[in-house]
Scaffold this active site. Structure first.
Site, PDB file in Angstrom:
ATOM      1  N   GLY A 106     -18.912  81.506  90.740  1.00  7.52           N
ATOM      2  CA  GLY A 106     -17.548  81.651  91.159  1.00  7.52           C
ATOM      3  C   GLY A 106     -16.644  82.104  89.880  1.00  7.52           C
ATOM      4  O   GLY A 106     -15.650  82.964  89.800  1.00  7.52           O
ATOM      5  N   GLU A 162     -13.370  76.446  85.725  1.00 11.63           N
ATOM      6  CA  GLU A 162     -13.889  76.507  87.136  1.00 11.63           C
ATOM      7  C   GLU A 162     -13.044  77.228  88.059  1.00 11.63           C
ATOM      8  O   GLU A 162     -12.143  77.406  87.655  1.00 11.63           O
ATOM      9  CB  GLU A 162     -14.065  74.866  87.564  1.00 11.63           C
ATOM     10  CG  GLU A 162     -14.417  74.687  89.138  1.00 11.63           C
ATOM     11  CD  GLU A 162     -15.652  75.150  89.578  1.00 11.63           C
ATOM     12  OE1 GLU A 162     -16.062  76.227  89.181  1.00 11.63           O
ATOM     13  OE2 GLU A 162     -16.198  74.283  90.204  1.00 11.63           O
ATOM     14  N   ASP A 163     -13.721  77.908  89.236  1.00  9.26           N
ATOM     15  CA  ASP A 163     -12.944  78.792  89.900  1.00  9.26           C
ATOM     16  C   ASP A 163     -11.785  77.884  90.645  1.00  9.26           C
ATOM     17  O   ASP A 163     -10.944  78.354  90.776  1.00  9.26           O
ATOM     18  CB  ASP A 163     -13.741  79.792  90.559  1.00  9.26           C
ATOM     19  CG  ASP A 163     -14.579  78.919  91.647  1.00  9.26           C
ATOM     20  OD1 ASP A 163     -14.816  77.828  91.508  1.00  9.26           O
ATOM     21  OD2 ASP A 163     -15.496  79.513  92.355  1.00  9.26           O
ATOM     22  N   ASP A 173     -11.409  71.963  95.408  1.00  7.13           N
ATOM     23  CA  ASP A 173     -11.180  71.576  96.755  1.00  7.13           C
ATOM     24  C   ASP A 173     -11.378  70.414  97.069  1.00  7.13           C
ATOM     25  O   ASP A 173     -10.234  69.633  96.894  1.00  7.13           O
ATOM     26  CB  ASP A 173     -12.342  72.470  97.494  1.00  7.13           C
ATOM     27  CG  ASP A 173     -12.125  72.982  99.002  1.00  7.13           C
ATOM     28  OD1 ASP A 173     -10.988  72.641  99.516  1.00  7.13           O
ATOM     29  OD2 ASP A 173     -13.172  73.065  99.709  1.00  7.13           O
ATOM     30  N   LYS A 191      -6.701  73.519  95.510  1.00 12.33           N
ATOM     31  CA  LYS A 191      -6.337  73.487  96.885  1.00 12.33           C
ATOM     32  C   LYS A 191      -6.177  71.822  96.979  1.00 12.33           C
ATOM     33  O   LYS A 191      -7.150  71.192  97.553  1.00 12.33           O
ATOM     34  CB  LYS A 191      -7.741  73.569  97.723  1.00 12.33           C
ATOM     35  CG  LYS A 191      -7.680  75.043  98.148  1.00 12.33           C
ATOM     36  CD  LYS A 191      -8.714  75.195  99.389  1.00 12.33           C
ATOM     37  CE  LYS A 191      -9.584  76.368  99.154  1.00 12.33           C
ATOM     38  NZ  LYS A 191     -10.316  76.204 100.446  1.00 12.33           N
ATOM     39  N   VAL A 195     -10.424  81.164 100.336  1.00 10.40           N
ATOM     40  CA  VAL A 195     -10.144  82.424  99.615  1.00 10.40           C
ATOM     41  C   VAL A 195     -11.256  83.176  99.199  1.00 10.40           C
ATOM     42  O   VAL A 195     -12.503  82.601  98.984  1.00 10.40           O
ATOM     43  CB  VAL A 195      -9.216  82.226  98.439  1.00 10.40           C
ATOM     44  CG1 VAL A 195      -7.529  81.506  98.847  1.00 10.40           C
ATOM     45  CG2 VAL A 195      -9.851  81.279  97.399  1.00 10.40           C
ATOM     46  N   ASP A 223     -16.503  84.129  96.702  1.00 12.71           N
ATOM     47  CA  ASP A 223     -17.188  85.115  97.782  1.00 12.71           C
ATOM     48  C   ASP A 223     -17.388  84.198  99.034  1.00 12.71           C
ATOM     49  O   ASP A 223     -16.891  83.218  99.364  1.00 12.71           O
ATOM     50  CB  ASP A 223     -18.783  85.096  97.526  1.00 12.71           C
ATOM     51  CG  ASP A 223     -19.407  83.868  97.442  1.00 12.71           C
ATOM     52  OD1 ASP A 223     -18.842  82.654  97.045  1.00 12.71           O
ATOM     53  OD2 ASP A 223     -20.401  83.993  98.085  1.00 12.71           O
ATOM     54  N   ARG A 266     -16.654  89.247  95.898  1.00 14.04           N
ATOM     55  CA  ARG A 266     -16.109  88.748  94.528  1.00 14.04           C
ATOM     56  C   ARG A 266     -15.628  89.875  93.800  1.00 14.04           C
ATOM     57  O   ARG A 266     -14.873  89.492  92.687  1.00 14.04           O
ATOM     58  CB  ARG A 266     -17.576  88.252  93.878  1.00 14.04           C
ATOM     59  CG  ARG A 266     -18.391  87.084  94.353  1.00 14.04           C
ATOM     60  CD  ARG A 266     -19.286  86.955  93.260  1.00 14.04           C
ATOM     61  NE  ARG A 266     -20.543  85.806  94.085  1.00 14.04           N
ATOM     62  CZ  ARG A 266     -20.434  84.525  94.243  1.00 14.04           C
ATOM     63  NH1 ARG A 266     -19.277  83.758  93.691  1.00 14.04           N
ATOM     64  NH2 ARG A 266     -21.178  83.971  94.554  1.00 14.04           N
TER      65      ARG A 266
END
Ligand code: 5GP
Length: 180
Positions: A43, A98-99, A102, A130, A152, A158, A164
């Site tokens: 990601g 990091e993307d 969560d 998040k 998202v 993705d 992506r």
């Protein structure tokens, strides 16, 4: 109905502006050093590409792959390494790129794994937080955007391997007609 990218949550312009700021902050915190930026696959690859160009100093890069077993859009919390770094990080100043955070489980696992290799410093840069969904506390040094609890897609994120390549971050939405 098939879920599709819907409402734009973070535009291309907002991404560009915030990533420039994050790059400058990382530069300030690592002045006089050559940090290694570790992108988390898959990601974070777009974020990583833009972020390293916003850091105004020499850096080296590496990638690490993790998979969290997931069911639909829910992560199970079990994390495993799918590909490792190519170089030792002992004594290096490391920034994990990091993307999204969560539940926090993936990042907790990654930090523990990399700490065990004795870097000089270990910081974390995430594009999207998040925060409402956190199950374990994890310290973040650089945060791009905080968003509510929506799944998202786009800009590296993705859904079942798709989306992506969108230039912005959008909410995955199920209301709306299927494409014909
Ligand atoms: P964690 O729950 O361990 O903090 O995050 C696990 C992983 O779930 C993230 O690294 C990311 O790959 C994925 N993930 C969490 N939220 C989202 C989301 O909204 N969209 C996408 N595409 N992936 C997500």
């Amino acid at each position: 109905m098939t879920p599709r990218p819907g409402r734009v949550l973070i535009s291309e312009t907002e991404l560009r502006a915030r990533i420039a700021e994050l790059g400058a902050e990382i530069g300030r915190d690592h002045a006089g050093e050559v940090p290694v930026l570790v992108g988390v696959l898959q990601g974070a690859f777009l974020f990583m590409a833009d972020l390293i160009r916003a850091v105004p100093m020499d850096v080296t890069t590496d990638f690490i792959g993790v998979a969290s077993y997931s069911v639909g859009t829910r992560s199970s919390g079990q994390v495993r390494l799918t590909s490792d770094l190519s170089m030792p990080i002992e004594g290096r100043r490391v920034v994990i790129v990091e993307d999204i955070v969560d539940t926090g489980l993936t990042l907790t696992y990654l930090k523990r794994t990399l700490e065990a290799r004795h870097p000089a410093t270990l910081r974390v840069c995430v594009l999207v937080d998040k925060i409402e969904r956190r199950k374990v506390e994890v310290a973040l040094d650089y945060v791009g955007f905080t968003i509510p609890n929506v799944f998202v897609v786009g800009y590296g994120f993705d859904h079942q391997g798709l989306y992506r390549n969108l230039p912005h971050v959008a909410a995955l939405e199920t209301d709306g007609p299927d494409p014909v």
